[in-house]
Design a protein around this motif. Structure first.
Motif, PDB file in Angstrom:
ATOM      1  N   ALA A 346       0.831  -1.207   0.000  1.00 40.40           N
ATOM      2  CA  ALA A 346       0.000   0.000   0.000  1.00 40.40           C
ATOM      3  C   ALA A 346       0.865   1.257   0.000  1.00 40.40           C
ATOM      4  CB  ALA A 346      -0.932  -0.001   1.208  1.00 40.40           C
ATOM      5  N   ALA A 347       1.926   1.261   0.811  1.00 38.68           N
ATOM      6  CA  ALA A 347       2.803   2.430   0.864  1.00 38.68           C
ATOM      7  C   ALA A 347       3.455   2.687  -0.489  1.00 38.68           C
ATOM      8  CB  ALA A 347       3.873   2.227   1.937  1.00 38.68           C
ATOM      9  N   GLY A 348       3.790   1.613  -1.215  1.00 36.85           N
ATOM     10  CA  GLY A 348       4.392   1.761  -2.527  1.00 36.85           C
ATOM     11  C   GLY A 348       3.434   2.370  -3.539  1.00 36.85           C
ATOM     12  N   LEU A 349       2.161   1.967  -3.485  1.00 32.23           N
ATOM     13  CA  LEU A 349       1.163   2.569  -4.371  1.00 32.23           C
ATOM     14  C   LEU A 349       1.043   4.065  -4.120  1.00 32.23           C
ATOM     15  CD1 LEU A 349      -1.721  -0.094  -4.202  1.00 32.23           C
ATOM     16  CD2 LEU A 349      -0.163   0.326  -6.120  1.00 32.23           C
ATOM     17  N   LEU A 350       1.023   4.435  -2.848  1.00 36.94           N
ATOM     18  CA  LEU A 350       0.902   5.850  -2.491  1.00 36.94           C
ATOM     19  C   LEU A 350       2.141   6.631  -2.910  1.00 36.94           C
ATOM     20  CD1 LEU A 350      -0.645   5.361   1.048  1.00 36.94           C
ATOM     21  CD2 LEU A 350      -1.816   6.270  -0.951  1.00 36.94           C
ATOM     22  N   GLN A 351       3.304   6.063  -2.657  1.00 36.86           N
ATOM     23  CA  GLN A 351       4.549   6.743  -3.020  1.00 36.86           C
ATOM     24  C   GLN A 351       4.631   6.978  -4.525  1.00 36.86           C
ATOM     25  OE1 GLN A 351       8.469   4.651  -3.062  1.00 36.86           O
ATOM     26  NE2 GLN A 351       8.959   6.042  -1.352  1.00 36.86           N
ATOM     27  N   LYS A 352       4.274   5.984  -5.309  1.00 30.75           N
ATOM     28  CA  LYS A 352       4.332   6.109  -6.765  1.00 30.75           C
ATOM     29  C   LYS A 352       3.367   7.177  -7.262  1.00 30.75           C
ATOM     30  CE  LYS A 352       3.817   3.447 -11.047  1.00 30.75           C
ATOM     31  NZ  LYS A 352       3.522   2.107 -11.624  1.00 30.75           N
ATOM     32  N   ALA A 353       2.147   7.184  -6.723  1.00 28.41           N
ATOM     33  CA  ALA A 353       1.142   8.160  -7.168  1.00 28.41           C
ATOM     34  C   ALA A 353       1.569   9.576  -6.817  1.00 28.41           C
ATOM     35  CB  ALA A 353      -0.200   7.835  -6.529  1.00 28.41           C
ATOM     36  N   ILE A 354       2.103   9.774  -5.614  1.00 27.28           N
ATOM     37  CA  ILE A 354       2.491  11.117  -5.171  1.00 27.28           C
ATOM     38  C   ILE A 354       3.692  11.621  -5.952  1.00 27.28           C
ATOM     39  CG2 ILE A 354       3.418  12.410  -3.209  1.00 27.28           C
ATOM     40  CD1 ILE A 354       1.697  10.535  -1.414  1.00 27.28           C
ATOM     41  N   GLU A 355       4.686  10.774  -6.153  1.00 26.94           N
ATOM     42  CA  GLU A 355       5.886  11.207  -6.852  1.00 26.94           C
ATOM     43  C   GLU A 355       5.652  11.421  -8.342  1.00 26.94           C
ATOM     44  OE1 GLU A 355       9.142   8.636  -5.967  1.00 26.94           O
ATOM     45  OE2 GLU A 355       9.331   9.406  -3.906  1.00 26.94           O
ATOM     46  N   SER A 356       4.683  10.727  -8.912  1.00 23.33           N
ATOM     47  CA  SER A 356       4.401  10.905 -10.342  1.00 23.33           C
ATOM     48  C   SER A 356       3.597  12.163 -10.627  1.00 23.33           C
ATOM     49  CB  SER A 356       3.651   9.684 -10.890  1.00 23.33           C
ATOM     50  OG  SER A 356       2.368   9.565 -10.299  1.00 23.33           O
ATOM     51  N   HIS A 357       3.074  12.796  -9.567  1.00 25.56           N
ATOM     52  CA  HIS A 357       2.298  14.021  -9.764  1.00 25.56           C
ATOM     53  C   HIS A 357       3.267  15.202  -9.833  1.00 25.56           C
ATOM     54  CE1 HIS A 357      -1.641  15.817 -10.093  1.00 25.56           C
ATOM     55  NE2 HIS A 357      -1.252  16.797  -9.298  1.00 25.56           N
ATOM     56  N   ASP A 358       3.977  15.261 -10.953  1.00 20.70           N
ATOM     57  CA  ASP A 358       4.982  16.293 -11.155  1.00 20.70           C
ATOM     58  C   ASP A 358       4.397  17.454 -11.956  1.00 20.70           C
ATOM     59  OD1 ASP A 358       4.702  15.169 -13.679  1.00 20.70           O
ATOM     60  OD2 ASP A 358       6.702  14.254 -13.689  1.00 20.70           O
ATOM     61  N   ALA A 359       5.272  18.356 -12.400  1.00 19.13           N
ATOM     62  CA  ALA A 359       4.807  19.547 -13.120  1.00 19.13           C
ATOM     63  C   ALA A 359       4.018  19.179 -14.367  1.00 19.13           C
ATOM     64  CB  ALA A 359       6.005  20.421 -13.475  1.00 19.13           C
ATOM     65  N   ALA A 360       4.456  18.136 -15.075  1.00 22.23           N
ATOM     66  CA  ALA A 360       3.752  17.731 -16.294  1.00 22.23           C
ATOM     67  C   ALA A 360       2.357  17.201 -15.970  1.00 22.23           C
ATOM     68  CB  ALA A 360       4.567  16.669 -17.041  1.00 22.23           C
ATOM     69  N   ALA A 361       2.242  16.414 -14.909  1.00 21.94           N
ATOM     70  CA  ALA A 361       0.936  15.876 -14.517  1.00 21.94           C
ATOM     71  C   ALA A 361      -0.002  16.995 -14.059  1.00 21.94           C
ATOM     72  CB  ALA A 361       1.115  14.846 -13.412  1.00 21.94           C
ATOM     73  N   ILE A 362       0.544  17.960 -13.341  1.00 19.35           N
ATOM     74  CA  ILE A 362      -0.255  19.104 -12.896  1.00 19.35           C
ATOM     75  C   ILE A 362      -0.764  19.892 -14.104  1.00 19.35           C
ATOM     76  CG2 ILE A 362      -0.163  21.310 -11.671  1.00 19.35           C
ATOM     77  CD1 ILE A 362       1.937  19.967  -9.818  1.00 19.35           C
ATOM     78  N   GLN A 363       0.133  20.139 -15.049  1.00 21.96           N
ATOM     79  CA  GLN A 363      -0.243  20.866 -16.266  1.00 21.96           C
ATOM     80  C   GLN A 363      -1.339  20.137 -17.025  1.00 21.96           C
ATOM     81  OE1 GLN A 363       0.895  23.736 -17.455  1.00 21.96           O
ATOM     82  NE2 GLN A 363       0.395  23.729 -19.655  1.00 21.96           N
ATOM     83  N   SER A 364      -1.215  18.829 -17.140  1.00 19.69           N
ATOM     84  CA  SER A 364      -2.218  18.033 -17.850  1.00 19.69           C
ATOM     85  C   SER A 364      -3.573  18.118 -17.154  1.00 19.69           C
ATOM     86  CB  SER A 364      -1.754  16.575 -17.927  1.00 19.69           C
ATOM     87  OG  SER A 364      -2.740  15.767 -18.535  1.00 19.69           O
ATOM     88  N   ARG A 365      -3.581  18.058 -15.829  1.00 15.62           N
ATOM     89  CA  ARG A 365      -4.835  18.143 -15.075  1.00 15.62           C
ATOM     90  C   ARG A 365      -5.494  19.506 -15.274  1.00 15.62           C
ATOM     91  NH1 ARG A 365      -6.222  15.963 -10.029  1.00 15.62           N
ATOM     92  NH2 ARG A 365      -4.857  14.214 -10.573  1.00 15.62           N
ATOM     93  N   LEU A 366      -4.689  20.561 -15.257  1.00 13.86           N
ATOM     94  CA  LEU A 366      -5.235  21.902 -15.455  1.00 13.86           C
ATOM     95  C   LEU A 366      -5.838  22.050 -16.851  1.00 13.86           C
ATOM     96  CD1 LEU A 366      -2.361  23.983 -13.819  1.00 13.86           C
ATOM     97  CD2 LEU A 366      -4.630  23.590 -12.866  1.00 13.86           C
ATOM     98  N   GLU A 367      -5.134  21.575 -17.853  1.00 14.73           N
ATOM     99  CA  GLU A 367      -5.623  21.683 -19.225  1.00 14.73           C
ATOM    100  C   GLU A 367      -6.905  20.883 -19.417  1.00 14.73           C
ATOM    101  OE1 GLU A 367      -2.338  20.357 -21.560  1.00 14.73           O
ATOM    102  OE2 GLU A 367      -1.231  22.267 -21.401  1.00 14.73           O
ATOM    103  N   GLU A 368      -6.965  19.714 -18.789  1.00 17.52           N
ATOM    104  CA  GLU A 368      -8.171  18.892 -18.881  1.00 17.52           C
ATOM    105  C   GLU A 368      -9.364  19.614 -18.285  1.00 17.52           C
ATOM    106  OE1 GLU A 368      -9.816  14.578 -17.165  1.00 17.52           O
ATOM    107  OE2 GLU A 368      -7.743  15.215 -16.816  1.00 17.52           O
ATOM    108  N   TYR A 369      -9.158  20.255 -17.135  1.00 15.76           N
ATOM    109  CA  TYR A 369     -10.262  20.973 -16.507  1.00 15.76           C
ATOM    110  C   TYR A 369     -10.680  22.179 -17.342  1.00 15.76           C
ATOM    111  CZ  TYR A 369     -13.136  23.322 -13.029  1.00 15.76           C
ATOM    112  OH  TYR A 369     -14.182  23.927 -12.399  1.00 15.76           O
ATOM    113  N   GLU A 370      -9.717  22.884 -17.883  1.00 12.96           N
ATOM    114  CA  GLU A 370     -10.018  24.089 -18.657  1.00 12.96           C
ATOM    115  C   GLU A 370     -10.783  23.775 -19.936  1.00 12.96           C
ATOM    116  OE1 GLU A 370      -6.064  26.348 -16.885  1.00 12.96           O
ATOM    117  OE2 GLU A 370      -6.096  25.668 -18.977  1.00 12.96           O
ATOM    118  N   LYS A 371     -10.562  22.602 -20.488  1.00 11.36           N
ATOM    119  CA  LYS A 371     -11.314  22.188 -21.671  1.00 11.36           C
ATOM    120  C   LYS A 371     -12.742  21.796 -21.329  1.00 11.36           C
ATOM    121  CE  LYS A 371      -7.313  20.448 -24.284  1.00 11.36           C
ATOM    122  NZ  LYS A 371      -6.643  19.206 -24.807  1.00 11.36           N
ATOM    123  N   ASN A 372     -12.927  21.256 -20.124  1.00 13.31           N
ATOM    124  CA  ASN A 372     -14.251  20.787 -19.733  1.00 13.31           C
ATOM    125  C   ASN A 372     -14.478  21.051 -18.246  1.00 13.31           C
ATOM    126  OD1 ASN A 372     -16.768  19.487 -19.788  1.00 13.31           O
ATOM    127  ND2 ASN A 372     -15.847  17.486 -19.367  1.00 13.31           N
TER     128      ASN A 372
END
Length: 462
Positions: A346-372
Motif C-alpha cells: 500500500a505504501a508503494g502505491l501511495l509513493q508512486k502516485a504522489i511522486e508521479s504528480h509532477d509539473a507535467a501531470a499538474i499541467q495536464s490536469r489543469l488543461e483537462e479541466y479548462e477544456k471541460n
C-alpha cells in the motif's frame, strides 16, 4: 502492546436508534462585520484554475479551543477583532465577496464592495474546554460553535468569505472559523491564522501573502454555476452525506508513528527510496479502513491525497502564495492484495502516485479541466474511497493569540464524507499525528474494535 493513546469521539450525524444527551444552548449575543481598514491596490482577484474545482465544496471549518479566565473574554475578543481588521489589510480577499463577470462568466473576488468578515459573539458558559479538547462533543454543539455548517462555497456570491465566531466557555474560549474553500487552501488558511495571532500579540507578521494568482495559472475560465443567477439560489446542491456518519480523532504518538514507518520500510531492498511518515501512516489507515468496511476481496478501493503543488510547478511558488494550489492525487487497488500483502504494498502505491504528480501531470490536469470545467460533488469520491486533507506540517498549535497554544484544533462538520481524513500534528508536540476520520457508523465500530489498527506492535503498555 502499545496502542493509540487517545480517541476523541465526535458524532457527525447520530446513528439511528442512538440516545441523545441534553444539549446546552449556545446563546448568540451579538453579530457584527469587521472590514479591512483600507482598500487594496488590486480590488479584483480572479480565481485561478486551481480554485475552481472547489466552488461546490462547502466552507472549510476549523475550531480552536483555548483556556482563558471567564472575565477575560470581552477584552480578548475586542483585541482579536482589532487585529482581524488589521490582518485583513494583508489578506484582503477574505474581506471580499465572490462575483461573476456577466459577460464572460469568469469568477473573481470583489474586494472593494460592501464586504467584510462576519463576526459572531456567543456564550456557552456551561461547556468546559475539556469537553471539546478531550471529551465527547455532540454534533449539535459543534454546529453551534462553528459557523456556516452546510454552506457551499458558491454562496460566497452573497455571503462573507470568512465567518468567525467567538464563544465564551465556562473556562475558556472557542474560536470557530469558516473559510470559503474556493478562495484558499489549508496552507493559506494557517498562514492567515498565524498572522492574525501575531498581530493580536502586537508582533509583525512573519510572512506576507502573495496574491498574484496568475503566477499559478493565467487562464480565464468561464463557469456555468448551478444557481439561479437572479436570486443566487442553489439549483443543484451538493448531495448531503448519509445520516449515519461518525467522526473520531485517533491520536498516534510519535513512538507509534515510528513503528509504522519502520514496519513499512523493513523489507525494502537496499538503495530503495524509503517510505515517508505520511505514506506509512496513510497505508496503515487505508488497509485498516478497508478491513473495517468488510469490503469484498475483488472490489476496488481508491485512496486520494490532496497534494500541495507549490513546490511541484515548473516554476515553483513559495508557501506564501495565497489561494488554492492543491490537486487530488489518486491511486487504487483491489481489496484482496491490499489486505493480504505486507504494508509496503500500500505504501508503494501511495509513493508512486504522489511522486508521479509532477509539473507535467499538474499541467495536464489543469488543461483537462479548462477544456471541460465541471462541478465536483461528494458522490464523485465513490463508495470505497479514503481521502486525506490537511497536513501534520501545518502549524495549528502555534496559533497563539497571547493566551497560549490551543488545547485542541478540530474540523467542523463540512466536507466530511465517508472515508475523509484530516491530519493534524499531535497536540502534545513531538512528531505525533492526530487523524480525524469520518466513517459509516458500522465501519467505525469495526475499526474501533480492530486491534491491528489500534495496536501496532512494541512492548509498551497502553
Amino acid at each position: 502492546m502499545f496502542s493509540v493513546n487517545h480517541v476523541l469521539r465526535v458524532t457527525v450525524c447520530a446513528a439511528p436508534g442512538g440516545s441523545a444527551k441534553p444539549q446546552r444552548a449556545v446563546k448568540v449575543a451579538e453579530k457584527s462585520t469587521v472590514r479591512t481598514r483600507k482598500l487594496p491596490e488590486n480590488p479584483k482577484v480572479e480565481l485561478a484554475t486551481f480554485d475552481l474545482p472547489y466552488i461546490t465544496f462547502y466552507y472549510n471549518q476549523k475550531l480552536l479551543v483555548y483556556k482563558i479566565m471567564a472575565e477575560e473574554f470581552a477584552t480578548v475578543v475586542e483585541k482579536m477583532k482589532e487585529a482581524l481588521a488589521a490582518v485583513l489589510e494583508e489578506f484582503y480577499p477574505l474581506a471580499g465577496r465572490l462575483a461573476q463577470d456577466e459577460e464572460d462568466k469568469v469568477l473573481y473576488v470583489d474586494c472593494e464592495g460592501e464586504g467584510g468578515v462576519e463576526v459572531v459573539e456567543a456564550a456557552a458558559e456551561e461547556v468546559e474546554v475539556a469537553e471539546l479538547a478531550v471529551g465527547e462533543a455532540p454534533e449539535e454543539l459543534m454546529k453551534e460553535l462553528v459557523p456556516y455548517t452546510g454552506v457551499m462555497n458558491l454562496e460566497g456570491l452573497s455571503r462573507p468569505l470568512l465567518a468567525v465566531q467567538f464563544t465564551k466557555l465556562k473556562d475558556g474560549i472557542a474560536l470557530g472559523c469558516a473559510f470559503n474553500h474556493a478562495i484558499l487552501d489549508g496552507n493559506s488558511t494557517w498562514q492567515f491564522m498565524t498572522s492574525w495571532a501575531q498581530l493580536t500579540r502586537n508582533e509583525p507578521i512573519s510572512a506576507h501573502p502573495l496574491h498574484n494568482r496568475s503566477l499559478a495559472r493565467p487562464a480565464r475560465i468561464p463557469l456555468t454555476l448551478p444557481i439561479s443567477p437572479a436570486a443566487h439560489e442553489l439549483a443543484n446542491p451538493n448531495p448531503i452525506p448519509p445520516s449515519s456518519l461518525i467522526a473520531r480523532v485517533f491520536s498516534f504518538p510519535e513512538s507509534t508513528i515510528l513503528r509504522l514507518k519502520s514496519a513499512a520500510n523493513s523489507s525494502l531492498p537496499a538503495e530503495t527510496k524509503p517510505f515517508s511518515t505520511f505514506q506509512s501512516l496513510a497505508a496503515h489507515s487505508w488497509r485498516s479502513i478497508s478491513r473495517a468496511r468488510r469490503l469484498p476481496p475483488d472490489s476496488i478501493t481508491i485512496f486520494a491525497v490532496f497534494a500541495d503543488c507549490r513546490s511541484r510547478l515548473q516554476t515553483p511558488l513559495p508557501d506564501s502564495y495565497f489561494g488554492n494550489l492543491i490537486q487530488a492525487v489518486f491511486t487504487g487497488t483491489a481489496v484482496h492484495p491490499l489486505l493480504t500483502s505486507p504494508p509496503e504494498f500500500a505504501a508503494g502505491l501511495l509513493q508512486k502516485a504522489i511522486e508521479s504528480h509532477d509539473a507535467a501531470a499538474i499541467q495536464s490536469r489543469l488543461e483537462e479541466y479548462e477544456k471541460n470545467p465541471k462541478m465536483f460533488y461528494y458522490t464523485d469520491a465513490g463508495v470505497n474511497c479514503v481521502a486525506v486533507g490537511s497536513s501534520p506540517r501545518f502549524p495549528v498549535y502555534h496559533v497563539d493569540f497571547g493566551f497560549g497554544r490551543p488545547e485542541r484544533v478540530r474540523s467542523g462538520k463540512n466536507n466530511k464524507f465517508d472515508g475523509m481524513m484530516f491530519l493534524y500534528p499531535g497536540k502534545d508536540g513531538g512528531k505525533g499525528i492526530d487523524v480525524e476520520l469520518t466513517l459509516d457508523a458500522t465501519a467505525m465500530d469495526n475499526l474501533e474494535k480492530d486491534g491491528e489498527f489500534l495496536a501496532v506492535g512494541g512492548d509498551d503498555e497502553p
